[in-house]
Design a protein around this motif. Structure first.
Motif, short mmCIF file in Angstrom:
data_model
loop_
_atom_site.label_atom_id
_atom_site.label_comp_id
_atom_site.label_asym_id
_atom_site.label_seq_id
_atom_site.Cartn_x
_atom_site.Cartn_y
_atom_site.Cartn_z
N THR A 96 -45.60 16.88 51.58
CA THR A 96 -44.74 17.91 51.76
C THR A 96 -45.46 18.80 52.72
OG1 THR A 96 -43.48 17.65 49.72
CG2 THR A 96 -43.24 19.75 50.90
N THR A 97 -44.92 19.37 53.62
CA THR A 97 -45.45 20.31 54.61
C THR A 97 -45.14 21.58 54.15
OG1 THR A 97 -44.92 18.87 56.55
CG2 THR A 97 -45.05 21.56 57.03
N GLY A 98 -46.14 22.58 54.20
CA GLY A 98 -46.26 23.91 53.70
C GLY A 98 -46.00 24.84 54.76
N ASN A 99 -46.12 26.04 54.55
CA ASN A 99 -46.02 27.08 55.28
C ASN A 99 -47.11 27.70 56.25
OD1 ASN A 99 -43.58 28.01 53.81
ND2 ASN A 99 -44.46 29.52 52.79
N GLU A 100 -47.02 27.40 57.41
CA GLU A 100 -48.08 27.75 58.38
C GLU A 100 -48.67 29.01 58.29
OE1 GLU A 100 -49.07 27.52 63.23
OE2 GLU A 100 -47.25 27.18 62.64
N TYR A 101 -47.81 30.22 58.09
CA TYR A 101 -48.16 31.50 58.14
C TYR A 101 -47.43 32.04 56.59
CZ TYR A 101 -49.19 30.91 62.96
OH TYR A 101 -49.77 30.34 64.12
N GLY A 102 -47.90 33.40 56.04
CA GLY A 102 -47.24 33.86 54.89
C GLY A 102 -46.17 34.82 55.51
N VAL A 103 -45.25 35.06 54.64
CA VAL A 103 -44.28 35.79 54.97
C VAL A 103 -44.04 36.52 54.05
CG1 VAL A 103 -42.95 33.95 56.31
CG2 VAL A 103 -42.73 34.02 53.89
N GLY A 104 -43.35 38.00 54.07
CA GLY A 104 -42.67 38.51 53.10
C GLY A 104 -43.11 40.16 53.37
N ALA A 124 -42.85 27.70 42.55
CA ALA A 124 -42.41 28.38 44.08
C ALA A 124 -42.33 29.72 44.22
CB ALA A 124 -40.78 28.09 44.11
N SER A 125 -42.54 30.70 43.05
CA SER A 125 -42.69 32.10 43.24
C SER A 125 -43.98 32.31 43.59
CB SER A 125 -42.41 32.69 41.92
OG SER A 125 -43.33 32.31 40.87
N LEU A 126 -44.93 31.47 43.52
CA LEU A 126 -46.53 31.72 43.84
C LEU A 126 -46.81 31.23 45.24
CD1 LEU A 126 -48.34 30.91 40.89
CD2 LEU A 126 -47.65 33.29 41.75
N VAL A 127 -45.90 30.20 45.85
CA VAL A 127 -46.12 29.71 46.95
C VAL A 127 -45.13 29.75 48.02
CG1 VAL A 127 -47.75 27.82 45.83
CG2 VAL A 127 -45.35 27.55 46.51
N ALA A 128 -44.00 30.24 47.80
CA ALA A 128 -42.75 30.52 48.66
C ALA A 128 -43.30 31.36 49.84
CB ALA A 128 -41.71 30.90 48.04
N ALA A 129 -44.24 32.43 49.59
CA ALA A 129 -44.45 33.35 50.74
C ALA A 129 -45.80 33.13 51.05
CB ALA A 129 -44.05 34.73 50.21
N PRO A 325 -48.96 39.59 53.84
CA PRO A 325 -48.49 38.34 53.66
C PRO A 325 -49.46 37.30 53.86
CG PRO A 325 -46.78 39.72 54.65
CD PRO A 325 -48.16 40.44 54.54
N MET A 326 -50.52 37.53 54.64
CA MET A 326 -51.71 36.55 54.71
C MET A 326 -52.85 36.66 53.92
SD MET A 326 -50.90 34.12 57.04
CE MET A 326 -52.42 33.51 57.69
N ARG A 327 -52.60 37.25 52.83
CA ARG A 327 -53.78 37.41 51.90
C ARG A 327 -54.51 36.12 51.40
NH1 ARG A 327 -49.38 39.21 50.14
NH2 ARG A 327 -48.19 38.35 48.06
#
Length: 516
Positions: A96-104, A124-129, A325-327
């Motif tokens: 499954t492909t994940g996020n390229e960048y952080g969001v939020g 999902a609450s830990l990885v969605a953003a 969001p990129m921490r």
């Protein structure tokens, strides 16, 4: 002509008021302090011409049974192994492909992601953003890896074979590492008992196994121990004689006691509170000491006793620039040749595609800090501090695998000269109550490329720069002439490529008087 030695300490100060910075350096790029002098950082060499798809935010270098190095690369779209000069795609089926960048949002604590986007207590609450990160662990010449929030995968060491999921392991794992006692440890997961995702769980497979995760009277596996301090587990690593686990607010030690207590197997000791880790790759082990960035806008060190906050003269600059969001994109590294530990991070300069564009480095021998900007091909998204190839390995933002600082000259893997610069704080004559004339700069410098020296002067600390001149010191030159007047002066050195080492600075400076 009267030459005056202008004393400057190495390291950078970027957070203090202007008057307090005198005698220090305040800005720079691609420069380091080493043995009491400044020098530019070295260049890189390409491992091969292959390009990894996606953004790499997790890598591991280890050796096969013959002693030959191999590199694991985890991007937000694929999984690779590089070996023998070639790169192989071992992405498991159904990956499954994940996020390229952080969001939020912009905060650093829990809840900085999109509020209400996911339910608390779910993976999902830990990885969605968060940007997709990958935890790696060698298993002999084979490897284990976990894309954050996904499952445990195993690669059998054959470059033509894809990795496969370990179906008997927990699912929705936040992070994973292996210990010196051959335990595979999962952090924050949905246990094999199916009781649901718990972000504070620590579990491990039976000793010497990566498939046996069910606790029985015949093994040393543990379904899950819940840590009590912190909202969720961020990361962990195996140090020298001790395993570390960080939550968002605390640091734990995980000690093996299985030889004397086969029931408990591991003991957990709280080492400190208000010293959590900011991101999954933000902790680094250097010679038995661990260093990390904390969400409390601090840097910490632990080498026994209690976690110690490190005094940092650039801390406000770093955390003010950091794009929250990129921490989880923050990547810690060590360069033991130069006594350095550092962190790559993304600034808020480009929030639509927040590539890593900044670094902060702590020289633990000199107790000094320096920062800089990394743009274009020079930008790295992951860096392995091991020296199995004789130099650290890194992955660029464009997916190239490189030997980091494999050559002394500031020339990147694509033969592009890397720009570097170094700026001093303003300095004055006496107490700054006199104007001064500066007619010549005589730097103690060893440089094999032309060196630009920019001299700036003003009459008042917050006043405008009334004089601003740039002169070029040729490779065979010993000084530059200029005509500059003011109560305060500052200097900026810059160049492109080559090798530069800067020692003392002398100048022909004469006081003129106290009138403006």
């Amino acid at each position: 002509m009267t030459l005056v030695h202008i004393p400057f300490r190495t390291g950078m100060v970027r957070d203090d008021p202007l008057y307090s910075q005198e005698g220090r350096y305040v800005d720079g790029d691609f420069m380091r302090s080493f043995r009491g002098m400044w020098q530019n950082m070295g260049g890189s060499v390409a491992y091969n011409s292959d390009v990894a798809a996606g953004k790499c935010r997790g890598m591991q270098v280890w050796s096969d049974d013959a002693g030959d190095p191999q590199i694991g690369i985890g991007t937000h779209t694929n999984i690779y192994v590089a070996k023998g000069g070639s790169t192989y795609d071992i992405t498991p089926s159904g990956f499954t492909t994940g996020n390229e960048y952080g969001v939020g949002g912009t905060g650093l604590g829990w809840g900085a992601g999109p509020w209400g986007a996911t339910a608390w207590g779910t993976a999902a609450s830990l990885v969605a953003a968060s940007p997709r990160t990958t935890a790696w662990a060698p298993w002999g010449e084979q490897a284990l890896f976990v894309p954050r929030g996904e499952n445990l995968y195993h690669w059998d060491g054959t470059v033509t074979n894809l990795a496969t999921q370990v179906t008997t392991a927990p699912t929705n794992i936040s992070y994973m590492f292996t210990t010196a006692n051959q335990f595979v440890v999962a952090l924050g997961f949905n246990p094999v008992t199916g009781t649901g995702f718990n972000p504070r769980l620590v579990g491990w497979a039976d000793q010497g196994s990566y498939t046996d995760w069910q606790t029985t009277t015949e093994n040393k596996a543990e379904v899950g121990v819940e840590l009590q301090h912190g909202s969720y587990i961020v990361t962990g690593l195996a140090g020298r004689g001790i395993n570390y686990i960080w939550t968002d607010s605390s640091l734990y030690a995980m000690d093996y006691i299985g030889a004397s207590d086969p029931i408990l197997v591991h003991r957990f000791d709280l080492l400190g509170r208000k010293c959590g880790c900011i991101g999954v790759n933000a902790a680094v082990d250097v010679g038995g000491a661990v260093y990390w960035m904390a969400p409390t806008r601090q840097f910490f060190k632990f080498d026994g006793g209690v976690p110690e906050a490190i005094r940092c003269d650039v801390v406000d600059t770093v955390f003010d620039e950091l794009y929250a969001p990129m921490r989880d994109g923050i990547y810690g590294f060590a360069n033991v040749e130069f006594n350095e530990v550092g962190w790559l991070y993304s600034s808020s300069d480009n929030t639509s595609a927040p590539e890593i564009d900044r670094y902060v480095v702590y020289n633990y021998e000199g107790n000094e800090w320096y920062t800089g900007t990394i743009l274009g091909n020079v930008a790295r998204t992951a860096l392995d501090s091991g020296l199995r190839f004789g130099a650290p390995m890194a992955v660029t933002s464009t997916g190239r695998l490189v030997f980091q600082e494999a050559k002394d000259a500031a020339v990147d893997f694509d033969d592009t000269d890397i720009p570097w610069r170094l700026k001093t704080a303003p300095f004055d004559v006496g107490d700054g109550d006199r104007n001064m004339d500066c007619r010549r700069i005589v730097p103690d410098v060893d440089c094999n490329v032309p060196l630009s020296i920019r001299a700036m002067a003003r009459r008042f600390p917050r006043g405008p720069m009334e004089f601003d001149q740039t002169h070029v010191l040729g490779v065979n030159d010993h000084y530059v002439d200029m005509m500059l007047q003011g109560r305060q002066m500052s200097l900026e050195y810059s160049g492109t490529g080559g090798i530069m080492r800067l020692g003392k600075i002398r100048a022909d400076i004469n006081p003129r008087g106290r009138h403006g």
